[in-house]
Enzyme design. Structure first.
Site, short mmCIF file in Angstrom:
data_model
loop_
_atom_site.label_atom_id
_atom_site.label_comp_id
_atom_site.label_asym_id
_atom_site.label_seq_id
_atom_site.Cartn_x
_atom_site.Cartn_y
_atom_site.Cartn_z
N HIS A 167 0.81 -1.23 0.00
CA HIS A 167 0.00 0.00 0.00
C HIS A 167 0.84 1.28 0.00
CE1 HIS A 167 -3.07 -2.91 1.28
NE2 HIS A 167 -3.99 -2.04 0.94
N ASP A 219 0.89 -0.66 -7.59
CA ASP A 219 0.47 -0.95 -6.23
C ASP A 219 -0.76 -1.85 -6.25
OD1 ASP A 219 -0.99 -0.33 -3.54
OD2 ASP A 219 0.97 0.59 -3.29
N GLY A 220 -0.86 -2.74 -5.28
CA GLY A 220 -2.00 -3.65 -5.21
C GLY A 220 -3.31 -2.98 -4.90
N HIS A 221 -3.29 -1.71 -4.48
CA HIS A 221 -4.52 -0.98 -4.21
C HIS A 221 -4.50 0.32 -4.99
CE1 HIS A 221 -7.97 0.77 -2.36
NE2 HIS A 221 -8.03 -0.08 -1.36
N HIS A 277 -11.96 -6.72 -5.59
CA HIS A 277 -12.16 -5.83 -4.44
C HIS A 277 -12.87 -4.57 -4.90
CE1 HIS A 277 -10.91 -2.99 -1.24
NE2 HIS A 277 -10.86 -4.07 -0.47
N GLU A 329 -13.90 -8.61 0.32
CA GLU A 329 -14.58 -7.33 0.13
C GLU A 329 -14.88 -7.06 -1.34
OE1 GLU A 329 -12.77 -4.84 3.90
OE2 GLU A 329 -11.69 -4.70 2.01
N CYS A 422 -10.48 2.94 7.78
CA CYS A 422 -10.53 3.67 6.51
C CYS A 422 -11.83 4.44 6.33
CB CYS A 422 -10.31 2.70 5.35
SG CYS A 422 -11.41 1.27 5.35
N CYS A 423 -12.94 3.91 6.85
CA CYS A 423 -14.25 4.49 6.55
C CYS A 423 -14.53 5.82 7.26
CB CYS A 423 -15.36 3.48 6.87
SG CYS A 423 -15.31 1.99 5.84
#
Length: 670
Positions: A167, A219-221, A277, A329, A422-423
């Site tokens: 990340h 990046d994986g996200h 995701h 997710e 995160c939310c």
């Protein structure tokens, strides 16, 4: 560490922005963008969203620094800056982003208070917190621009060795977005300086094979891609846009193991549906839309339109929620839309709104703002409690009778903070910047478009001439929206466009001495377009039909076949056990032969309009131990009461604000 002053936009670039964009806001297409619309400024002065944003401003955002302190996020930055001793706190490599999202929220809040010239000591405290945390972020940055406390402290300085899970670029993306917000909101460049140094570092490390850069990967996200486009828009530095394009097109070629989870199974340009995701997919699509907007890439635009349609037609819950699976997710298969096991992460709702707004600006089509409205009022807003102090990470559409919950991030009970938090700051930043998602002007400077209805003022610029339209409404409780022209060129015609929501099939419009209804109003593709030479004081009154309705799903949605949901206006409704104390909700059957009624309850949940429907309870006969019967056979169970029972439905966004218990959106009809 020594700090250098950021390079600010050139005078020519700044002048072009003044003509083609807006002073603030999270999305600002550049002067040469291929966008149909540009964001306008909206002042939200009263009503529904004013109330929700005031809770955000007075409760949620001010609590942020204390929560970040107690969770260890700020401690980690001090460790990286050499200003503290101790152990790294937190279980994930992306906890820095909680700080960055809070900084973005606080920056938009400071911009709003500055325009309103109010807030006093409260605003002063917020500004001091922002300045203190910005300084801490700057001190934690490495001399070459790198910044990630997990790898600087916990991994001993290791970098880019775990792109799938690390990340690092995801964190950089949220830092860049915070920096752009801070610069647009305050005019100060301290955080923009940090973000540019990090972006420059990334640009020196990542690039295609043969470019001379050491890493050809992603990046994986996804997240840094859309942030880099906005950094280009803020600075005029083309290489940030090019870097975003490189990253986007690197997905789908096996750099991350070829897994759908991290958007690496197929290149986005060739994809036929959303997968993997949910948040990762949506952030990548936001970047694709940004790139199509800035470059005119027709293939990217076509892919974004195709994937948006696939998502809404087959993978979106009634609330606008996205993500069928708790496991990873992610999106499920087409029409796989469960109720009690729906994931519908709050961050996915936010990402959906962010992507759809970019699509609305790119195309000018109203359908994207239709989805924004549905998601805002339902799938997004349910993520924060009415008092602004507790949160939902996941947003199921049903909690069964007798459900037991051990708490945690994936709990169906509200929580003050999460291990993976995160939310909450994501909600804060969207609410703080919401005014920038509500209206627009077209690229030709010929009209003002109203996407979402609030009490306040919509302000736009038509070819260098300001226009202002005041609005009064009690939406979403009532469907009347009164618009008054307060500022207008006066010497030439322009078009005032108001979105007629997708759910609304009956409406009336009064404009001057002319009255239209849904059979003859000048509505095209969801836009009511009124062109004339407006004069100050001209009024338009839009009356949207707000009768409650029973909604059925496509029969391919197995989880809700034979059920209906209650809706009114933009709101999805649900039943809560606390309103039905004589029994649970799982044995309730709604009577579809009797139309539901409306009852306003100023005493309930801060003041809501409830929908009252008829129903009854069905139960197995006492002693019957087998819940199955021959197909076609009449059910042996009978209503437990001779008279129908009254069902009280509340807006879905307001559930889980009183006491724990069962809840359901979809109601069986037999």
């Amino acid at each position: 560490m020594p700090r250098s002053r950021a390079t600010l936009p050139s005078p020519q670039f700044s002048a072009a922005l003044e003509q083609g964009g807006t002073p603030t806001g999270p999305v600002r297409p550049g002067p040469g963008a291929h966008a149909a619309l540009h964001p306008a400024t909206t002042e939200v002065r009263d009503g529904f969203w004013h109330t929700r944003r005031e809770v955000n401003a007075r409760t949620s955002i001010p609590q942020g620094p204390g929560l970040l302190e107690s969770a260890g996020n700020l401690h980690n930055l001090r460790l990286a800056a050499g200003a503290a001793q101790g152990e790294y706190q937190g279980a994930y490599p992306f906890v820095d982003t909680d700080v960055y999202k809070w900084l973005e929220a606080a920056s938009w809040q400071l911009a709003q208070r500055g325009r309103e010239e109010e807030g006093g000591a409260e605003t002063g405290r917020l500004a001091a917190d922002v300045e203190r945390i910005v300084s801490l972020v700057a001190d934690a940055q490495q001399p070459d621009g790198y910044l990630n406390t997990w790898f600087q402290i916990r991994r001993g300085g290791e970098r880019y060795q775990d792109l799938r899970w690390g990340h690092e670029l995801y964190c950089a993306g949220h830092l860049i977005q915070a920096a752009v917000a801070h610069h647009r909101a305050t005019g100060r460049d301290e955080l923009l300086d940090v973000a540019r140094r990090f972006a420059d570092h990334i640009d020196s490390v990542f690039g295609p094979s043969g470019s001379g850069r050491p890493i050809d990967g992603v990046d994986g996200h996804p997240e840094v891609e859309t942030a880099l486009v906005e950094l280009y828009r803020e600075t005029g530095e083309r290489r940030y846009l090019d870097l975003a394009g490189y990253f986007l097109d690197r997905f789908g070629h096996g750099a991350l193991g070829g897994e759908a989870y991290c958007q690496d199974r197929v290149p986005l340009r060739a994809a036929t549906t959303v997968e993997g995701h949910a948040v990762r997919q949506l952030y990548l699509l936001a970047a694709a839309t940004d790139l199509a907007t800035e470059t005119g890439d027709a293939e990217l635009r076509s892919a974004a339109e195709r994937l948006w349609h696939a998502m809404t037609a087959t993978k979106t819950h009634l609330t606008g929620g996205l993500g069928a699976h708790h496991d990873e997710e992610d999106f499920g298969d087409p029409f796989e839309l469960p109720n009690e096991r729906a994931y519908c992460e709050t961050c996915a709702a936010i990402a959906s709104i962010q992507w759809s707004w970019r699509m609305a600006l790119l195309t000018g089509e109203a359908r994207y703002s239709d989805l924004i409205e549905r998601t805002l009022y339902n799938g997004f807003l349910a993520g924060v409690s009415l008092d602004g102090e507790r949160w939902l990470y996941v947003n199921p559409l049903q909690v069964r009778d007798g459900h037991t919950d051990t708490g945690g991030d994936q709990s169906a009970r509200r929580t003050q903070w999460f291990r993976c938090a995160c939310c909450p700051p994501n909600v804060m930043r969207l609410l703080a910047g919401l005014e920038h998602y509500l209206s627009s002007t077209d690229a030709q400077g010929k009209g003002l478009q109203i996407h979402q209805y609030v009490t306040g003022r919509y302000r736009g610029d038509l070819g260098g001439t300001p226009v202002t339209v005041a609005a009064e409404t009690d939406y979403p409780w009532q469907g009347v929206v009164s618009l008054t022209v307060e500022e207008t060129p006066g010497d030439r015609p322009w078009t005032l466009s108001a979105r007629v929501p997708q759910w609304c099939h009956e409406y009336r419009v009064r404009c001057g001495d002319r009255t239209y209804d849904h059979t003859d109003a000048p509505v095209e593709d969801g836009w009511l377009r009124l062109e004339r030479t407006w004069v100050t004081g001209d009024q338009v009154v839009l009356e949207l039909g707000m009768a409650p309705r029973l909604t059925a799903a496509d029969p391919r949605v197995d989880a809700v076949r034979g059920c209906v949901a209650i809706e009114r206006g933009p709101l999805v409704y649900c039943l809560e056990q606390v309103d039905h104390p004589t029994g649970g909700l799982d044995d309730i059957v709604v009577d579809t032969t009797r139309p539901p009624a409306v009852r306003h309850r100023p005493d309930l949940l801060g003041g809501v309009t409830t929908v009252v429907a008829a129903g009854h309870r069905r139960q197995l006969p006492e002693g019957d131990w087998w819940p199955y019967r021959s197909a076609g056979a009449a059910p042996e169970a009978a209503p437990s009461t001779d008279e129908p029972i009254e069902l009280t439905a509340i807006p879905y966004y307001a559930w889980a604000n009183r006491q724990d218990g069962s809840m359901r959106v979809w109601l069986p009809t037999f």
